[in-house]
Design a protein around this motif. Structure first.
Motif, PDB file in Angstrom:
ATOM      1  N   GLU A  50       0.821  -1.218   0.000  1.00 56.44           N
ATOM      2  CA  GLU A  50       0.000   0.000   0.000  1.00 56.44           C
ATOM      3  C   GLU A  50       0.855   1.268   0.000  1.00 56.44           C
ATOM      4  O   GLU A  50       0.581   2.218  -0.730  1.00 56.44           O
ATOM      5  CB  GLU A  50      -0.966   0.000   1.190  1.00 56.44           C
ATOM      6  N   LEU A  51       1.910   1.275   0.816  1.00 62.42           N
ATOM      7  CA  LEU A  51       2.762   2.472   0.853  1.00 62.42           C
ATOM      8  C   LEU A  51       3.473   2.679  -0.483  1.00 62.42           C
ATOM      9  O   LEU A  51       3.574   3.800  -0.981  1.00 62.42           O
ATOM     10  CB  LEU A  51       3.793   2.355   1.994  1.00 62.42           C
ATOM     11  N   ALA A  52       3.938   1.594  -1.086  1.00 58.99           N
ATOM     12  CA  ALA A  52       4.644   1.729  -2.367  1.00 58.99           C
ATOM     13  C   ALA A  52       3.674   2.168  -3.464  1.00 58.99           C
ATOM     14  O   ALA A  52       4.023   2.992  -4.320  1.00 58.99           O
ATOM     15  CB  ALA A  52       5.320   0.420  -2.741  1.00 58.99           C
ATOM     16  N   ALA A  53       2.447   1.644  -3.443  1.00 53.57           N
ATOM     17  CA  ALA A  53       1.454   2.067  -4.445  1.00 53.57           C
ATOM     18  C   ALA A  53       1.191   3.559  -4.295  1.00 53.57           C
ATOM     19  O   ALA A  53       1.145   4.302  -5.280  1.00 53.57           O
ATOM     20  CB  ALA A  53       0.163   1.259  -4.277  1.00 53.57           C
ATOM     21  N   LEU A  54       1.042   4.012  -3.065  1.00 54.67           N
ATOM     22  CA  LEU A  54       0.757   5.436  -2.830  1.00 54.67           C
ATOM     23  C   LEU A  54       1.935   6.330  -3.219  1.00 54.67           C
ATOM     24  O   LEU A  54       1.738   7.446  -3.702  1.00 54.67           O
ATOM     25  CB  LEU A  54       0.408   5.661  -1.353  1.00 54.67           C
ATOM     26  N   LEU A  55       3.152   5.843  -3.019  1.00 50.41           N
ATOM     27  CA  LEU A  55       4.336   6.700  -3.216  1.00 50.41           C
ATOM     28  C   LEU A  55       5.025   6.480  -4.565  1.00 50.41           C
ATOM     29  O   LEU A  55       6.007   7.148  -4.871  1.00 50.41           O
ATOM     30  CB  LEU A  55       5.333   6.447  -2.076  1.00 50.41           C
ATOM     31  N   HIS A  56       4.498   5.571  -5.415  1.00 48.43           N
ATOM     32  CA  HIS A  56       5.297   5.146  -6.574  1.00 48.43           C
ATOM     33  C   HIS A  56       5.561   6.258  -7.583  1.00 48.43           C
ATOM     34  O   HIS A  56       6.546   6.222  -8.311  1.00 48.43           O
ATOM     35  CB  HIS A  56       4.668   3.920  -7.268  1.00 48.43           C
ATOM     36  N   ASP A  57       4.681   7.278  -7.628  1.00 54.79           N
ATOM     37  CA  ASP A  57       4.902   8.383  -8.584  1.00 54.79           C
ATOM     38  C   ASP A  57       5.192   9.694  -7.864  1.00 54.79           C
ATOM     39  O   ASP A  57       4.996  10.774  -8.434  1.00 54.79           O
ATOM     40  CB  ASP A  57       3.649   8.561  -9.470  1.00 54.79           C
ATOM     41  N   ILE A  58       5.684   9.618  -6.637  1.00 60.33           N
ATOM     42  CA  ILE A  58       5.841  10.825  -5.812  1.00 60.33           C
ATOM     43  C   ILE A  58       6.819  11.828  -6.445  1.00 60.33           C
ATOM     44  O   ILE A  58       6.698  13.033  -6.265  1.00 60.33           O
ATOM     45  CB  ILE A  58       6.255  10.461  -4.354  1.00 60.33           C
ATOM     46  N   ALA A  59       7.791  11.323  -7.198  1.00 65.39           N
ATOM     47  CA  ALA A  59       8.712  12.206  -7.927  1.00 65.39           C
ATOM     48  C   ALA A  59       9.192  11.400  -9.129  1.00 65.39           C
ATOM     49  O   ALA A  59       9.735  10.323  -8.975  1.00 65.39           O
ATOM     50  CB  ALA A  59       9.877  12.604  -7.044  1.00 65.39           C
ATOM     51  N   ASP A  60       8.944  11.933 -10.319  1.00 67.40           N
ATOM     52  CA  ASP A  60       9.199  11.180 -11.549  1.00 67.40           C
ATOM     53  C   ASP A  60      10.487  11.676 -12.216  1.00 67.40           C
ATOM     54  O   ASP A  60      10.662  12.882 -12.411  1.00 67.40           O
ATOM     55  CB  ASP A  60       7.987  11.386 -12.475  1.00 67.40           C
ATOM     56  N   ALA A  61      11.345  10.718 -12.579  1.00 70.08           N
ATOM     57  CA  ALA A  61      12.635  11.073 -13.190  1.00 70.08           C
ATOM     58  C   ALA A  61      12.462  11.993 -14.394  1.00 70.08           C
ATOM     59  O   ALA A  61      13.259  12.904 -14.608  1.00 70.08           O
ATOM     60  CB  ALA A  61      13.373   9.802 -13.602  1.00 70.08           C
ATOM     61  N   LYS A  62      11.376  11.769 -15.165  1.00 66.84           N
ATOM     62  CA  LYS A  62      11.299  12.559 -16.401  1.00 66.84           C
ATOM     63  C   LYS A  62      10.992  14.034 -16.122  1.00 66.84           C
ATOM     64  O   LYS A  62      11.165  14.870 -17.000  1.00 66.84           O
ATOM     65  CB  LYS A  62      10.351  11.928 -17.432  1.00 66.84           C
ATOM     66  N   PHE A  63      10.594  14.340 -14.895  1.00 71.67           N
ATOM     67  CA  PHE A  63      10.385  15.746 -14.536  1.00 71.67           C
ATOM     68  C   PHE A  63      11.538  16.293 -13.690  1.00 71.67           C
ATOM     69  O   PHE A  63      11.485  17.406 -13.182  1.00 71.67           O
ATOM     70  CB  PHE A  63       9.062  15.914 -13.775  1.00 71.67           C
ATOM     71  N   HIS A  64      12.596  15.469 -13.523  1.00 74.21           N
ATOM     72  CA  HIS A  64      13.742  15.892 -12.703  1.00 74.21           C
ATOM     73  C   HIS A  64      15.041  15.571 -13.436  1.00 74.21           C
ATOM     74  O   HIS A  64      15.915  14.885 -12.902  1.00 74.21           O
ATOM     75  CB  HIS A  64      13.722  15.209 -11.323  1.00 74.21           C
ATOM     76  N   ASP A  65      15.146  16.058 -14.666  1.00 70.65           N
ATOM     77  CA  ASP A  65      16.365  15.889 -15.477  1.00 70.65           C
ATOM     78  C   ASP A  65      16.818  14.442 -15.559  1.00 70.65           C
ATOM     79  O   ASP A  65      18.018  14.158 -15.560  1.00 70.65           O
ATOM     80  CB  ASP A  65      17.527  16.744 -14.908  1.00 70.65           C
ATOM     81  N   GLY A  66      15.863  13.513 -15.605  1.00 63.50           N
ATOM     82  CA  GLY A  66      16.227  12.106 -15.772  1.00 63.50           C
ATOM     83  C   GLY A  66      16.865  11.487 -14.534  1.00 63.50           C
ATOM     84  O   GLY A  66      17.424  10.389 -14.608  1.00 63.50           O
ATOM     85  N   ASP A  67      16.772  12.154 -13.381  1.00 59.49           N
ATOM     86  CA  ASP A  67      17.340  11.598 -12.141  1.00 59.49           C
ATOM     87  C   ASP A  67      16.503  10.403 -11.689  1.00 59.49           C
ATOM     88  O   ASP A  67      15.438  10.560 -11.094  1.00 59.49           O
ATOM     89  CB  ASP A  67      17.362  12.699 -11.067  1.00 59.49           C
ATOM     90  N   GLU A  68      17.006   9.197 -11.965  1.00 64.07           N
ATOM     91  CA  GLU A  68      16.236   7.972 -11.705  1.00 64.07           C
ATOM     92  C   GLU A  68      16.145   7.635 -10.213  1.00 64.07           C
ATOM     93  O   GLU A  68      15.460   6.705  -9.825  1.00 64.07           O
ATOM     94  CB  GLU A  68      16.845   6.781 -12.465  1.00 64.07           C
ATOM     95  N   THR A  69      16.875   8.375  -9.367  1.00 67.73           N
ATOM     96  CA  THR A  69      16.846   8.045  -7.934  1.00 67.73           C
ATOM     97  C   THR A  69      15.888   8.936  -7.146  1.00 67.73           C
ATOM     98  O   THR A  69      15.647   8.694  -5.964  1.00 67.73           O
ATOM     99  CB  THR A  69      18.256   8.198  -7.313  1.00 67.73           C
ATOM    100  N   ILE A  70      15.334   9.948  -7.814  1.00 69.54           N
ATOM    101  CA  ILE A  70      14.565  10.956  -7.069  1.00 69.54           C
ATOM    102  C   ILE A  70      13.317  10.375  -6.394  1.00 69.54           C
ATOM    103  O   ILE A  70      12.994  10.729  -5.265  1.00 69.54           O
ATOM    104  CB  ILE A  70      14.210  12.166  -7.984  1.00 69.54           C
ATOM    105  N   GLY A  71      12.627   9.462  -7.084  1.00 71.41           N
ATOM    106  CA  GLY A  71      11.397   8.907  -6.522  1.00 71.41           C
ATOM    107  C   GLY A  71      11.660   8.129  -5.243  1.00 71.41           C
ATOM    108  O   GLY A  71      11.003   8.339  -4.217  1.00 71.41           O
ATOM    109  N   ALA A  72      12.640   7.235  -5.294  1.00 67.54           N
ATOM    110  CA  ALA A  72      12.953   6.402  -4.129  1.00 67.54           C
ATOM    111  C   ALA A  72      13.438   7.273  -2.967  1.00 67.54           C
ATOM    112  O   ALA A  72      13.068   7.053  -1.810  1.00 67.54           O
ATOM    113  CB  ALA A  72      14.018   5.371  -4.493  1.00 67.54           C
ATOM    114  N   ARG A  73      14.249   8.282  -3.270  1.00 72.44           N
ATOM    115  CA  ARG A  73      14.774   9.148  -2.204  1.00 72.44           C
ATOM    116  C   ARG A  73      13.647   9.948  -1.549  1.00 72.44           C
ATOM    117  O   ARG A  73      13.601  10.109  -0.326  1.00 72.44           O
ATOM    118  CB  ARG A  73      15.857  10.085  -2.750  1.00 72.44           C
TER     119      ARG A  73
END
Ligand code: ADP
Ligand code: NI
Length: 215
Positions: A50-73
């Motif tokens: 449930e927490l991962a479903a809720l947070l899975h798009d909290i920060a998307d790499a394509k809106f942060h210069d391709g930073d693939e770690t932003i969502g998990a962080r």
């Protein structure tokens, strides 16, 4: 308030006004679908799902210069600030880091049963009638053409090529959406996806028939 409720309220507030396909109702559908898929996966930890479903798009790499770690962080920081146990933080962050599609030629990195559940739930929302609606909504939001018969689809082999391409929305069906059926890993997810993909294929048949003046 419990952690899931407070997270849902936070995410809902964060996505207010979002129109690229990551609005609250996308998150809400993925959250509900993930819970539905849990019924067939009794070994899955519901809190993590449930927490991962809720947070899975909290920060998307394509809106942060391709930073693939932003969502998990971002997800991990939110959970840590709420005092979540470290093993929950780690497991949720790992799902958020690996959930998204990286291109036709790139295999998914599957790290847990809970990731498979959330990933299938997210992918169910990219296909079927809702998936069609979201694809055209995204295309308009990103100034993409709906269709160009002179532009064939391209199966991208790298994440960079996939992200950089500015293809048409109809090509996105061939470059990603129709391929999702084979990437489903839960039995229930696969069964629902098969039906939704067939519906999309019918839609494309009809789309091209109308385009060509045959319907
Ligand atoms: P997700 O929310 O599943 O992580 P994305 O961020 O890739 O997926 O996409 C969000 C929504 O926007 C999805 O419904 C997807 O089909 C759509 N979308 C993403 N890229 C494109 C594109 N190039 N053309 C049309 N629709 C797109
Ligand atoms: Ni999503």
């Amino acid at each position: 308030m419990d952690l899931i409720t407070v997270t849902a309220e936070h995410v809902r507030a964060q996505c207010a006004g979002e129109s690229s396909g990551h609005d609250w109702w996308h998150i809400h559908r993925v959250w509900k679908s993930a819970q539905m898929l849990c019924a067939g996966e009794p070994g899955a930890n519901r809190t993590v799902v449930e927490l991962a479903a809720l947070l899975h798009d909290i920060a998307d790499a394509k809106f942060h210069d391709g930073d693939e770690t932003i969502g998990a962080r971002t997800a991990a920081a939110w959970l840590r600030d709420r005092g979540a146990p470290e093993d929950i933080v780690t497991r949720v962050a790992e799902i958020v880091a690996n959930v998204s599609y990286k291109g036709a030629g790139i295999a998914d990195k599957v790290t847990s049963l809970e990731q498979r559940v959330v990933q299938d739930a997210d992918r169910l929302d990219a296909i079927g009638a809702i998936g069609i609606g979201r694809a055209f909504a995204y295309g308009g939001w990103d100034n993409r053409q709906m269709h160009d018969p002179d532009e064939p689809p391209v199966l991208h082999e790298t994440i960079e090529a996939y992200r950089a391409a500015k293809g048409t929305t109809v090509n996105h069906f061939h470059e990603k959406l129709l391929l999702l059926g084979e990437r489903m890993t839960t039995d229930t997810g696969r069964r629902i996806a098969t039906e939704r993909i067939a519906y999309m294929e019918d839609f494309l048949t009809r789309f091209h028939a109308e385009w060509n003046g045959d319907a």
